[in-house]
Design an enzyme around this catalytic site. Structure first.
Site, PDB file in Angstrom:
ATOM      1  N   LYS A   1       0.958   4.110  -2.819  1.00 51.26           N
ATOM      2  CA  LYS A   1       0.521   5.467  -2.487  1.00 51.26           C
ATOM      3  C   LYS A   1       1.617   6.499  -2.725  1.00 51.26           C
ATOM      4  O   LYS A   1       1.327   7.635  -3.104  1.00 51.26           O
ATOM      5  CB  LYS A   1       0.032   5.524  -1.035  1.00 51.26           C
ATOM      6  CG  LYS A   1      -1.308   4.806  -0.811  1.00 51.26           C
ATOM      7  CD  LYS A   1      -2.390   5.303  -1.752  1.00 51.26           C
ATOM      8  CE  LYS A   1      -3.786   4.978  -1.294  1.00 51.26           C
ATOM      9  NZ  LYS A   1      -4.815   5.373  -2.281  1.00 51.26           N
TER      10      LYS A   1
ATOM     11  N   TYR B   1       0.833  -1.208   0.000  1.00 47.62           N
ATOM     12  CA  TYR B   1       0.000   0.000   0.000  1.00 47.62           C
ATOM     13  C   TYR B   1       0.870   1.261   0.000  1.00 47.62           C
ATOM     14  O   TYR B   1       0.617   2.201  -0.755  1.00 47.62           O
ATOM     15  CB  TYR B   1      -0.893  -0.054   1.236  1.00 47.62           C
ATOM     16  CG  TYR B   1      -1.925   1.036   1.365  1.00 47.62           C
ATOM     17  CD1 TYR B   1      -3.042   1.083   0.534  1.00 47.62           C
ATOM     18  CD2 TYR B   1      -1.808   2.008   2.352  1.00 47.62           C
ATOM     19  CE1 TYR B   1      -4.004   2.067   0.690  1.00 47.62           C
ATOM     20  CE2 TYR B   1      -2.765   2.992   2.514  1.00 47.62           C
ATOM     21  CZ  TYR B   1      -3.864   3.017   1.677  1.00 47.62           C
ATOM     22  OH  TYR B   1      -4.820   3.994   1.833  1.00 47.62           O
TER      23      TYR B   1
HETATM   24  N1  LIG Z   1     -10.047   6.301   5.036  1.00 48.04           N
HETATM   25  C1  LIG Z   1      -8.842   6.826   5.224  1.00 48.04           C
HETATM   26  O1  LIG Z   1      -8.514   7.349   6.314  1.00 48.04           O
HETATM   27  C2  LIG Z   1      -7.851   6.822   4.110  1.00 48.04           C
HETATM   28  C3  LIG Z   1      -6.532   7.180   4.415  1.00 48.04           C
HETATM   29  C4  LIG Z   1      -5.610   7.240   3.398  1.00 48.04           C
HETATM   30  C5  LIG Z   1      -5.991   6.928   2.106  1.00 48.04           C
HETATM   31  N2  LIG Z   1      -7.269   6.545   1.835  1.00 48.04           N
HETATM   32  C6  LIG Z   1      -7.614   6.236   0.466  1.00 48.04           C
HETATM   33  O2  LIG Z   1      -8.859   6.816   0.142  1.00 48.04           O
HETATM   34  C7  LIG Z   1      -9.471   6.040  -0.884  1.00 48.04           C
HETATM   35  C8  LIG Z   1     -10.911   5.730  -0.502  1.00 48.04           C
HETATM   36  O3  LIG Z   1     -10.896   4.903   0.629  1.00 48.04           O
HETATM   37  P1  LIG Z   1     -12.106   4.790   1.693  1.00 48.04           P
HETATM   38  O4  LIG Z   1     -11.486   4.940   3.015  1.00 48.04           O
HETATM   39  O5  LIG Z   1     -13.217   5.655   1.273  1.00 48.04           O
HETATM   40  O6  LIG Z   1     -12.485   3.242   1.513  1.00 48.04           O
HETATM   41  P2  LIG Z   1     -13.885   2.500   1.202  1.00 48.04           P
HETATM   42  O7  LIG Z   1     -13.578   1.054   1.246  1.00 48.04           O
HETATM   43  O8  LIG Z   1     -14.939   3.030   2.099  1.00 48.04           O
HETATM   44  O9  LIG Z   1     -14.228   2.949  -0.280  1.00 48.04           O
HETATM   45  C9  LIG Z   1     -13.454   2.519  -1.374  1.00 48.04           C
HETATM   46  C10 LIG Z   1     -14.379   2.183  -2.520  1.00 48.04           C
HETATM   47  O10 LIG Z   1     -13.559   1.827  -3.651  1.00 48.04           O
HETATM   48  C11 LIG Z   1     -14.191   0.735  -4.310  1.00 48.04           C
HETATM   49  N3  LIG Z   1     -13.174  -0.009  -5.051  1.00 48.04           N
HETATM   50  C12 LIG Z   1     -12.147  -0.730  -4.519  1.00 48.04           C
HETATM   51  N4  LIG Z   1     -11.432  -1.305  -5.499  1.00 48.04           N
HETATM   52  C13 LIG Z   1     -12.024  -0.950  -6.677  1.00 48.04           C
HETATM   53  C14 LIG Z   1     -11.727  -1.246  -8.031  1.00 48.04           C
HETATM   54  N5  LIG Z   1     -10.703  -2.029  -8.361  1.00 48.04           N
HETATM   55  N6  LIG Z   1     -12.507  -0.689  -8.987  1.00 48.04           N
HETATM   56  C15 LIG Z   1     -13.579   0.094  -8.646  1.00 48.04           C
HETATM   57  N7  LIG Z   1     -13.907   0.380  -7.376  1.00 48.04           N
HETATM   58  C16 LIG Z   1     -13.135  -0.130  -6.394  1.00 48.04           C
HETATM   59  C17 LIG Z   1     -14.802  -0.096  -3.187  1.00 48.04           C
HETATM   60  O11 LIG Z   1     -15.857  -0.936  -3.655  1.00 48.04           O
HETATM   61  C18 LIG Z   1     -15.287   0.991  -2.231  1.00 48.04           C
HETATM   62  O12 LIG Z   1     -16.640   1.323  -2.457  1.00 48.04           O
HETATM   63  C19 LIG Z   1      -8.597   4.822  -1.087  1.00 48.04           C
HETATM   64  O13 LIG Z   1      -7.728   5.022  -2.178  1.00 48.04           O
HETATM   65  C20 LIG Z   1      -7.801   4.758   0.199  1.00 48.04           C
HETATM   66  O14 LIG Z   1      -6.576   4.086   0.033  1.00 48.04           O
HETATM   67  C21 LIG Z   1      -8.196   6.472   2.813  1.00 48.04           C
END
Ligand SMILES: NC(=O)c1ccc[n+]([C@@H]2O[C@H](COP(=O)([O-])OP(=O)(O)OC[C@H]3O[C@@H](n4cnc5c(N)ncnc54)[C@H](O)[C@@H]3O)[C@@H](O)[C@H]2O)c1
Length: 306
Positions: free
Chosen positions: A168, A164
């Site tokens: 990232k 990851y």
């Molecule tokens: N939540 C946090 O604190 C946080 C921190 C750092 C980075 N992020 C990044 O933010 C982004 C969103 O994460 P989140 O926390 O909302 O997670 P989440 O799991 O709530 O939402 C992610 C969505 O992406 C969809 N998804 C996953 N793989 C996919 C694919 N191959 N094709 C199409 N859709 C796909 C999933 O079905 C899901 O609905 C991600 O890239 C995550 O790495 C989140």
């Protein structure tokens, strides 16, 4: 509803849940038509269903906005092209790309399976490339367009996340280069490192472990406090602002975004250096490096003395 993005067309990947959903809703509330991409799988990227994307489309339409669903897996190269085609066919143009879809498959590096590495790199890093590449063909021709990528603080290094964090921080490099490739065509590309209490950071297992282990429920309270103060919707305002013309001066940058806090990161800087009269040999490095280059460093990752 506002009109900051009136008549614009956006694609948001992973927009069926969490941060992407919040971004899609706010883009639509500001007048953009939004293609909602989500394959609807688990946090580890398994399975898949249409309902997460469909529900966000319905929510936007019910509020008077425009949206269309796409269920493609963004790890597939063809999904990037299909999404751009769908935006143009359905809404007539493309202005905004939010690369957001993501999964987690954490493991200490010495236990990480090849598939755990490959799948995370495929969804995050290649997924970002797949849509960016296809969108930039359109953006270059029309001499405008905005991309917001989704990195993570984990890119700075986080235990158990070799796959990851590599993806990232790769996204940060991608962002800086796309900003350079596309800047002369009036296209901007920035990245965020979000914080939000979604299923990706607070898993069911984590919640159960906190319930079991937390001394006096402290760990569980900590998780609940993080969720309360970092709702996924709080990430969207900065992302949507980056998509507006008000942010025309912001390109190739990365920001921490969450809760009530937004920060701008610096570009990595050289903080110490050594030079030699000819080219380096090992004896000269061995003499100068500890004296001048690394003298203030300690190995901060050794176990702490009891
Ligand atoms: N939540 C946090 O604190 C946080 C921190 C750092 C980075 N992020 C990044 O933010 C982004 C969103 O994460 P989140 O926390 O909302 O997670 P989440 O799991 O709530 O939402 C992610 C969505 O992406 C969809 N998804 C996953 N793989 C996919 C694919 N191959 N094709 C199409 N859709 C796909 C999933 O079905 C899901 O609905 C991600 O890239 C995550 O790495 C989140």
């Amino acid at each position: 509803m506002g009109d900051r993005l009136k008549d614009r067309v956006a694609i948001v990947t992973g927009a069926g849940r969490g941060i992407g959903r919040g971004e899609a809703l706010l883009l639509a509330a500001e007048g953009a038509a939004v293609v909602i991409n989500d394959f609807g799988g688990s946090a580890a990227g398994e399975g898949g269903e249409k309902s997460p994307a469909d529900e966000v489309v319905e929510e936007i339409k019910a509020a008077g906005g425009k949206a269309a669903a796409n269920y493609g897996n963004i790890a597939d190269y063809s999904t990037g092209e299909a999404l751009v085609q769908q935006a143009v066919d359905t809404f007539g143009r493309l202005d905004i790309v939010i690369n957001n879809a993501g999964i987690l498959r954490d493991r200490m590096v010495f236990n990480m399976a090849e598939d755990e590495w490959d799948s995370v790199l495929a969804v995050h890093l290649k997924g970002h490339f797949n849509l960016t590449r296809a969108a930039c063909v359109v953006f270059r021709q029309q001499r405008s367009g905005v991309i917001v990528n989704t990195s993570s603080e984990s890119g700075l290094g986080n235990m158990g996340q070799a796959n990851y964090s590599a993806a990232k921080e790769g996204i940060i490099g991608l962002t800086r280069t796309v900003a350079r490739d596309m800047g002369k065509y009036g296209v901007r590309c920035n990245a965020i490192r979000p914080r939000a209490g979604t299923r990706l950071v607070i898993s069911d297992q984590m919640r159960a472990a906190a319930e079991r282990e937390g001394s006096g429920g402290m760990q569980l309270k900590g998780l609940e406090m993080f969720e309360k103060t970092n709702p996924p919707e709080a990430v969207a305002p900065m992302v949507v602002w980056l998509c507006t013309d008000e942010a025309a001066h912001v390109n190739g940058r990365d920001f921490l975004v969450g809760g009530n806090h937004i920060a701008l990161y610096s570009l990595p800087e050289q903080i110490a250096s050594i030079k030699t009269d000819s080219t380096w040999d090992l004896d000269t490095v061995a003499k100068l490096a500890p004296e001048e280059l690394t003298k203030d460093l300690t190995n901060q990752f050794l176990p702490k003395e009891a």
